[in-house]
Design a protein around this motif. Sequence first.
Motif, mmCIF file in Angstrom:
data_model
loop_
_atom_site.group_PDB
_atom_site.id
_atom_site.type_symbol
_atom_site.label_atom_id
_atom_site.label_comp_id
_atom_site.label_asym_id
_atom_site.label_seq_id
_atom_site.Cartn_x
_atom_site.Cartn_y
_atom_site.Cartn_z
ATOM 1 N N LEU A 363 -36.611 35.173 -7.776
ATOM 2 C CA LEU A 363 -37.217 33.839 -7.708
ATOM 3 C C LEU A 363 -38.731 33.939 -7.651
ATOM 4 O O LEU A 363 -39.449 33.221 -8.360
ATOM 5 C CB LEU A 363 -36.678 33.110 -6.474
ATOM 6 N N GLN A 364 -39.235 34.830 -6.815
ATOM 7 C CA GLN A 364 -40.682 34.986 -6.681
ATOM 8 C C GLN A 364 -41.327 35.450 -7.982
ATOM 9 O O GLN A 364 -42.452 35.045 -8.299
ATOM 10 C CB GLN A 364 -40.981 35.988 -5.562
ATOM 11 N N ARG A 365 -40.626 36.271 -8.754
ATOM 12 C CA ARG A 365 -41.199 36.821 -9.990
ATOM 13 C C ARG A 365 -40.953 35.949 -11.205
ATOM 14 O O ARG A 365 -41.409 36.262 -12.299
ATOM 15 C CB ARG A 365 -40.641 38.225 -10.255
ATOM 16 N N GLY A 366 -40.214 34.882 -11.073
ATOM 17 C CA GLY A 366 -39.993 33.985 -12.196
ATOM 18 C C GLY A 366 -39.109 34.568 -13.272
ATOM 19 O O GLY A 366 -39.335 34.328 -14.461
ATOM 20 N N TRP A 367 -38.070 35.319 -12.876
ATOM 21 C CA TRP A 367 -37.134 35.850 -13.858
ATOM 22 C C TRP A 367 -36.191 34.747 -14.315
ATOM 23 O O TRP A 367 -35.847 33.840 -13.537
ATOM 24 C CB TRP A 367 -36.337 37.002 -13.271
ATOM 25 N N ARG A 368 -35.753 34.816 -15.538
ATOM 26 C CA ARG A 368 -34.934 33.754 -16.122
ATOM 27 C C ARG A 368 -33.630 33.581 -15.342
ATOM 28 O O ARG A 368 -32.868 34.542 -15.178
ATOM 29 C CB ARG A 368 -34.627 34.039 -17.589
ATOM 30 N N PRO A 369 -33.339 32.374 -14.876
ATOM 31 C CA PRO A 369 -32.107 32.156 -14.108
ATOM 32 C C PRO A 369 -30.844 32.526 -14.869
ATOM 33 O O PRO A 369 -29.916 33.108 -14.292
ATOM 34 C CB PRO A 369 -32.157 30.651 -13.787
ATOM 35 N N ALA A 370 -30.774 32.193 -16.158
ATOM 36 C CA ALA A 370 -29.571 32.513 -16.933
ATOM 37 C C ALA A 370 -29.346 34.020 -16.999
ATOM 38 O O ALA A 370 -28.202 34.490 -16.977
ATOM 39 C CB ALA A 370 -29.663 31.931 -18.339
ATOM 40 N N GLY A 435 -53.371 44.456 -0.697
ATOM 41 C CA GLY A 435 -53.721 45.859 -0.539
ATOM 42 C C GLY A 435 -52.547 46.780 -0.808
ATOM 43 O O GLY A 435 -51.446 46.355 -1.150
ATOM 44 N N GLU A 436 -52.776 48.087 -0.637
ATOM 45 C CA GLU A 436 -51.760 49.082 -0.963
ATOM 46 C C GLU A 436 -50.499 48.925 -0.130
ATOM 47 O O GLU A 436 -49.407 49.258 -0.574
ATOM 48 C CB GLU A 436 -52.328 50.488 -0.767
ATOM 49 N N ASN A 437 -50.633 48.444 1.103
ATOM 50 C CA ASN A 437 -49.480 48.307 1.984
ATOM 51 C C ASN A 437 -48.889 46.896 1.952
ATOM 52 O O ASN A 437 -48.009 46.574 2.761
ATOM 53 C CB ASN A 437 -49.864 48.653 3.427
ATOM 54 N N ALA A 438 -49.354 46.074 1.026
ATOM 55 C CA ALA A 438 -48.889 44.689 0.977
ATOM 56 C C ALA A 438 -47.407 44.632 0.629
ATOM 57 O O ALA A 438 -46.966 45.216 -0.362
ATOM 58 C CB ALA A 438 -49.704 43.900 -0.037
ATOM 59 N N CYS A 439 -46.651 43.933 1.436
ATOM 60 C CA CYS A 439 -45.218 43.784 1.178
ATOM 61 C C CYS A 439 -45.024 42.946 -0.088
ATOM 62 O O CYS A 439 -45.589 41.855 -0.205
ATOM 63 C CB CYS A 439 -44.541 43.099 2.362
ATOM 64 N N PRO A 440 -44.242 43.417 -1.049
ATOM 65 C CA PRO A 440 -44.050 42.647 -2.278
ATOM 66 C C PRO A 440 -43.372 41.298 -2.046
ATOM 67 O O PRO A 440 -43.562 40.371 -2.832
ATOM 68 C CB PRO A 440 -43.191 43.565 -3.150
ATOM 69 N N PHE A 441 -42.599 41.177 -0.969
ATOM 70 C CA PHE A 441 -41.980 39.888 -0.668
ATOM 71 C C PHE A 441 -42.991 38.926 -0.053
ATOM 72 O O PHE A 441 -42.980 37.732 -0.357
ATOM 73 C CB PHE A 441 -40.780 40.080 0.271
ATOM 74 N N THR A 442 -43.879 39.436 0.800
ATOM 75 C CA THR A 442 -44.889 38.575 1.413
ATOM 76 C C THR A 442 -45.899 38.107 0.376
ATOM 77 O O THR A 442 -46.199 36.911 0.275
ATOM 78 C CB THR A 442 -45.586 39.331 2.552
ATOM 79 N N ALA A 443 -46.413 39.037 -0.416
ATOM 80 C CA ALA A 443 -47.344 38.659 -1.486
ATOM 81 C C ALA A 443 -46.635 37.794 -2.523
ATOM 82 O O ALA A 443 -47.187 36.812 -3.022
ATOM 83 C CB ALA A 443 -47.925 39.909 -2.136
ATOM 84 N N GLY A 444 -45.411 38.157 -2.834
ATOM 85 C CA GLY A 444 -44.661 37.406 -3.832
ATOM 86 C C GLY A 444 -44.363 35.984 -3.415
ATOM 87 O O GLY A 444 -44.303 35.073 -4.249
ATOM 88 N N TYR A 445 -44.174 35.765 -2.107
ATOM 89 C CA TYR A 445 -43.882 34.417 -1.620
ATOM 90 C C TYR A 445 -45.041 33.474 -1.925
ATOM 91 O O TYR A 445 -44.842 32.368 -2.446
ATOM 92 C CB TYR A 445 -43.609 34.461 -0.119
ATOM 93 N N TRP A 446 -46.264 33.903 -1.624
ATOM 94 C CA TRP A 446 -47.410 33.019 -1.848
ATOM 95 C C TRP A 446 -47.715 32.873 -3.334
ATOM 96 O O TRP A 446 -48.140 31.798 -3.780
ATOM 97 C CB TRP A 446 -48.620 33.549 -1.086
ATOM 98 N N THR A 447 -47.451 33.909 -4.099
ATOM 99 C CA THR A 447 -47.614 33.804 -5.548
ATOM 100 C C THR A 447 -46.604 32.816 -6.125
ATOM 101 O O THR A 447 -46.928 32.015 -7.008
ATOM 102 C CB THR A 447 -47.438 35.183 -6.203
ATOM 103 N N PHE A 448 -45.378 32.854 -5.626
ATOM 104 C CA PHE A 448 -44.345 31.909 -6.056
ATOM 105 C C PHE A 448 -44.752 30.474 -5.741
ATOM 106 O O PHE A 448 -44.635 29.574 -6.600
ATOM 107 C CB PHE A 448 -43.027 32.249 -5.362
ATOM 108 N N ILE A 479 -52.803 36.832 -6.167
ATOM 109 C CA ILE A 479 -52.239 36.525 -7.486
ATOM 110 C C ILE A 479 -52.598 37.623 -8.481
ATOM 111 O O ILE A 479 -51.745 38.098 -9.251
ATOM 112 C CB ILE A 479 -52.740 35.154 -7.969
ATOM 113 N N ALA A 480 -53.864 38.058 -8.460
ATOM 114 C CA ALA A 480 -54.286 39.136 -9.367
ATOM 115 C C ALA A 480 -53.520 40.426 -9.067
ATOM 116 O O ALA A 480 -53.121 41.153 -9.980
ATOM 117 C CB ALA A 480 -55.788 39.361 -9.233
ATOM 118 N N GLN A 481 -53.311 40.692 -7.794
ATOM 119 C CA GLN A 481 -52.554 41.885 -7.395
ATOM 120 C C GLN A 481 -51.135 41.850 -7.946
ATOM 121 O O GLN A 481 -50.639 42.850 -8.485
ATOM 122 C CB GLN A 481 -52.527 41.958 -5.859
ATOM 123 N N GLU A 482 -50.475 40.698 -7.824
ATOM 124 C CA GLU A 482 -49.090 40.590 -8.285
ATOM 125 C C GLU A 482 -49.011 40.574 -9.806
ATOM 126 O O GLU A 482 -48.050 41.085 -10.386
ATOM 127 C CB GLU A 482 -48.437 39.343 -7.692
#
Length: 490
Positions: A363-370, A435-448, A479-482
């Motif tokens: 969901l955070q990465r915008g992958w196609r639902p189908a 940053g390097e230790n940024a959780c992909p779910f935490t960063a991804g949540y705000w990007t989503f 956003i740039a990081q993700e």
Amino acid sequence: MRRWLFGDQLGPHFLDEPQQTVLMVESRGVFERRAFHRQKAHLTLSAMRHRAAELGDRVLYLKTRTYREALRLAGEPVDVCAPTTLRARRLVDALDDVTVLPPRGYVTSHEDFVSWADARRGTLRMEDYYRHARHRHDVLMEPDGSPAGGKWNLDADNRNPPPRGVTRLNVPPPPEIVEDEIDAEVRADLDRWAAEGVEFTGVDGPRLFPATRAEALARLRHFVTDRLPLFGPYEDAMLSGDPFMAHSLLSSSFNLGLLDPVEAIDLAEQAYRVDAVPLAGAEGFIRQLIGWRDYVWHLYWYFDAGYRSVNELHARNRLPDWFANLDADAVDARCLSDVLSGVRDRGYVHHIPRLMVLGNYALQRGWRPAAMVDWFHRNFVDGFEWVMVANVVGMSQYADLGKITTKPYAAGGNYINRMSDYCSGCRYDPRTRLGENACPFTAGYWTFLHRTRERLSGNVRMMRSLQQLESIHDLDQIIAQEQDRGSRAP
């Protein structure tokens, strides 16, 4: 008349007479059209062949490439309980000499659901349907018409994080599955198919789930007696060393038709009535059956065929190869790596890793639902199209903008940290978004939230999060990081 049994209609409740004759068709073409998980293919074929062995000379068991070919070989009229997919339903409706009966294996009838849904005028919440079904079928109800214990839903009691300092819940393991000569035959046939070019996902392994009604009943009785008391409190928890927790491991048995959900509901309610299990556990399990399972089945038929392709959040990114190919070893994020390896190695993880790790990341990465519907369908032993459409499109990916849920199931790393032991020892910090230790779910949540803010602006339950989004000073960097991470494995 001979009864045609599909591969997910294997229990006695799909027959009407003790000595009814049966047609079963093993269609290789089903496995040639798409790459299913190797253990899913094994379980399905093993269950079909075990059922045929039980039926003995009452069954005509045909191995063909297509169903149409088998019906021609059978050469006689048959009847069939309505199949569970649109494709199969169109097939049986178009065949001569096939009488289609109402579906079985669900609690509420199609007519009852349609009557309820039409009266809702577009607001189809599972909780409302669940209460309707409890009333309609007199499940966990008191004589005065009130719900047992005075509450309809004890979900608030079923959200405990895992106990601190443990790697496994203190519950006995389920009855062991012992493979037999039928399993050996299935494995040899699948090896031969693979050599001939039929593709599979995942890895082969010992059969972990019931292929016979006897195995399924043993698992059901064990669950109600030994696991259900702890199921409720830790229903939403995850432990890296305990992939099964106190879950029933019965979803594939229900979806193959080995068990009738009514018998499981009755058994769980009886256990509660004699104080053998707490109400929260019994209610949570029953809600999954009479509530969610029935609900997504009926939605599959109630919504038009286009619902599978709904994409209101405009999520158009393709599934990356590491995810599509179950390459868990390419992933550093401990939660995602462990869950993806569970799919690869077992064809199964329970519902919270599906929703809050796999679905949340997609969901955070915008992958196609189908594409996600197809991925879940093919890679899970309990995955069927009717199961996954509403679960993925409506719930996991929120692609219908709230037809069945009130908000997206999106969360940052702090949720995973609270409900699991995954974050301990992970290279990523759930509190860090840049940053390097940024959780992909935490960063991804705000990007989503940034990507979908206009589509979600009218959602009252998302208002606070969207307001927080405006106050994040380093949002452009996140956003740039993700974007730089792109489709790489985290």
